[in-house]
Design an enzyme around this catalytic site. Structure first.
Site, PDB file in Angstrom:
ATOM      1  N   LYS A   1       0.749  -1.355   0.336  1.00 36.52           N
ATOM      2  CA  LYS A   1       0.387   0.153  -0.453  1.00 36.52           C
ATOM      3  C   LYS A   1       1.376   1.447   0.089  1.00 36.52           C
ATOM      4  CE  LYS A   1      -2.891  -2.551  -1.024  1.00 36.52           C
ATOM      5  NZ  LYS A   1      -3.260  -2.224  -2.124  1.00 36.52           N
TER       6      LYS A   1
ATOM      7  N   GLY B   1       2.181   2.412  -3.212  1.00 39.21           N
ATOM      8  CA  GLY B   1       2.225   3.122  -4.290  1.00 39.21           C
ATOM      9  C   GLY B   1       2.677   1.686  -5.354  1.00 39.21           C
TER      10      GLY B   1
ATOM     11  N   THR C   1       1.468  -0.396  -7.138  1.00 40.67           N
ATOM     12  CA  THR C   1       0.310  -0.081  -8.296  1.00 40.67           C
ATOM     13  C   THR C   1       1.127   0.953  -9.427  1.00 40.67           C
ATOM     14  OG1 THR C   1      -0.892  -1.319  -7.055  1.00 40.67           O
ATOM     15  CG2 THR C   1      -1.794  -0.556  -9.541  1.00 40.67           C
ATOM     16  N   TRP C   2       1.345   1.947  -8.902  1.00 44.15           N
ATOM     17  CA  TRP C   2       1.980   2.744  -9.619  1.00 44.15           C
ATOM     18  C   TRP C   2       2.804   3.219  -9.487  1.00 44.15           C
ATOM     19  CZ3 TRP C   2       2.096   8.623  -6.957  1.00 44.15           C
ATOM     20  CH2 TRP C   2       1.782   9.544  -7.719  1.00 44.15           C
TER      21      TRP C   2
ATOM     22  N   HIS D   1       7.534  -7.433  -1.587  1.00 46.64           N
ATOM     23  CA  HIS D   1       7.345  -6.916  -0.990  1.00 46.64           C
ATOM     24  C   HIS D   1       8.428  -7.262   0.537  1.00 46.64           C
ATOM     25  CE1 HIS D   1       3.672  -4.819  -1.898  1.00 46.64           C
ATOM     26  NE2 HIS D   1       2.597  -5.351  -2.144  1.00 46.64           N
TER      27      HIS D   1
ATOM     28  N   SER E   1      -4.781   2.453   4.155  1.00 47.81           N
ATOM     29  CA  SER E   1      -5.070   2.101   2.914  1.00 47.81           C
ATOM     30  C   SER E   1      -4.472  -0.038   3.380  1.00 47.81           C
ATOM     31  CB  SER E   1      -3.896   2.443   1.772  1.00 47.81           C
ATOM     32  OG  SER E   1      -4.064   1.606   0.731  1.00 47.81           O
TER      33      SER E   1
ATOM     34  N   ARG F   1      -7.944   2.979  -4.502  1.00 45.51           N
ATOM     35  CA  ARG F   1      -9.140   3.591  -3.715  1.00 45.51           C
ATOM     36  C   ARG F   1      -9.595   5.130  -3.577  1.00 45.51           C
ATOM     37  NH1 ARG F   1      -9.567   5.418   2.468  1.00 45.51           N
ATOM     38  NH2 ARG F   1      -6.811   5.713   1.746  1.00 45.51           N
ATOM     39  N   LYS F   2      -8.341   6.386  -2.980  1.00 40.96           N
ATOM     40  CA  LYS F   2      -8.575   7.703  -3.429  1.00 40.96           C
ATOM     41  C   LYS F   2      -6.996   7.882  -4.106  1.00 40.96           C
ATOM     42  CE  LYS F   2     -10.877   9.274   0.591  1.00 40.96           C
ATOM     43  NZ  LYS F   2     -11.667   9.454   1.415  1.00 40.96           N
TER      44      LYS F   2
END
Ligand code: A3P
Length: 316
Positions: free
Chosen positions: A67, A69, A71-72, A127, A155, A282-283
């Site tokens: 959580k 970043g 994915t980005w 991770h 997150s 999410r946001k």
């Protein structure tokens, strides 16, 4: 080879019975292996990785705490390395979730996985803390991304409750907060992991690039140029003039990716769970913790962060 596998499984079964046990956020129980909390599948795959993963010098790893970043950065790394393969209007990412562009090693790798067919540079994600990786892997390039622990907590709490088995009770915010502060959550403690990559980035700046989610939000083009140069694919003057950097930033932006059909409606099997792609979006904001944490909770996390990172030069 079978004998080696059998040996690892015996070791795993011994460890799982003897290691300290804690409450998991996704799994019912997680165990503490060499200072870090892992779900059972991760522990088994870490042991397999140590013996079976054959890294190549050109491999590039994305490492992150959950959580933070991932994915980005997956989208940014994939589109930067493959920028000559796709045009922006006909891009792989328009139809495939960023998570699927390259594999997470501790989830997808086991003793039967053949990765030799992947073209160089192979991209992988993990991770895991640096100390649990096979030593040969640490001579490869690593891009690490970290994020304000308070935003990670929110997150992660949201995400894990969404994907965990319906047979297990959801984790309350208060419980998640307490466990997070003690470092007890899959791959935790966050601070210890970040410090390992931070120190490695100071020791070997050409091998470990340390990025922050907040910096990436504030100045994505600057950070993307750093990333491209680090992985050996710097943007040329011609590309700069054509707006390639801005094009990749826009393609990989939260607004763009989260509105694509594949990320709104698709899902993927990540072995530990089938996860809707939309849950990875999410946001995408800095400071959403303000909507969840009291002043007292904020202070407690900040105090832990300051104590853990004291003297390291790392500020989170
Ligand atoms: P929030 O839950 O705070 O919104 P990871 O990819 O490591 O699982 O992290 C997920 C977090 O990154 C989520 O944070 C998610 O919304 C955010 N995120 C996903 N894609 C993003 C993007 N393209 N830009 C910025 N943030 C993004």
């Amino acid at each position: 080879q079978d004998a080696l596998y059998e040996k690892i499984i015996v070791e795993y079964e011994h460890l799982i019975k003897t290691l300290p046990e804690g409450k998991g956020w996704l799994f019912e129980h997680i165990c503490n292996y060499n200072g870090f909390w892992l779900g059972p599948i991760m522990l088994k795959n870490v042991l397999l990785l140590q013996s079976y993963f054959k890294s190549q010098p050109s491999d590039v790893f994305l490492a992150s705490f959950v959580k933070s970043g991932t994915t980005w950065l997956k989208a940014l790394m994939f589109s930067t390395i493959n920028r000559h393969r796709y045009t922006i209007s006909d891009h792989h990412l328009l139809h495939h979730a960023p998570q699927t562009t390259f594999p997470n090693i501790e989830v997808s790798f086991d003793h039967t996985t053949d990765l030799t067919h992947l073209p160089a540079p192979r991209l992988f994600h993990t991770h895991l803390p640096r100390t649990l990786l096979p030593p040969s892997m640490t001579s490869c390039k690593f891009v690490y991304i970290c994020r304000d622990p308070k935003d990670v907590l929110i997150s992660k709490w949201y995400f894990m409750n969404k994907i965990k088995s319906k047979d297990l009770a959801p984790l309350s915010m208060d419980e998640a907060f307490e466990l997070f502060c003690q470092g007890v959550s899959e791959y935790g403690p966050l601070w210890d992991q970040a410090l390992q990559y931070w120190r490695a980035s100071l020791d070997s700046p050409n091998k470990v690039l340390f990025l922050k989610y907040e910096e990436l939000k504030k100045q994505p083009e600057v950070e993307l140029r750093k990333l491209a140069a680090f992985i050996g694919h710097p943007f040329t003057v011609e590309e700069e003039e054509k707006g390639v950097v801005e094009g990749i930033v826009k393609l990989c932006s939260f607004e763009n990716l989260s509105n694509l059909e594949v990320n709104k409606a698709g899902s993927n099997d990540y072995k530990v769970a089938e996860v809707d792609n939309s849950l990875f979006f999410r946001k995408g904001e800095i400071g959403d913790w303000k909507n969840y944490l009291s002043e007292e909770m904020k202070e407690r996390i900040d105090r832990i962060t300051n104590e853990k990172l004291k003297g390291s030069g790392l500020i989170l």
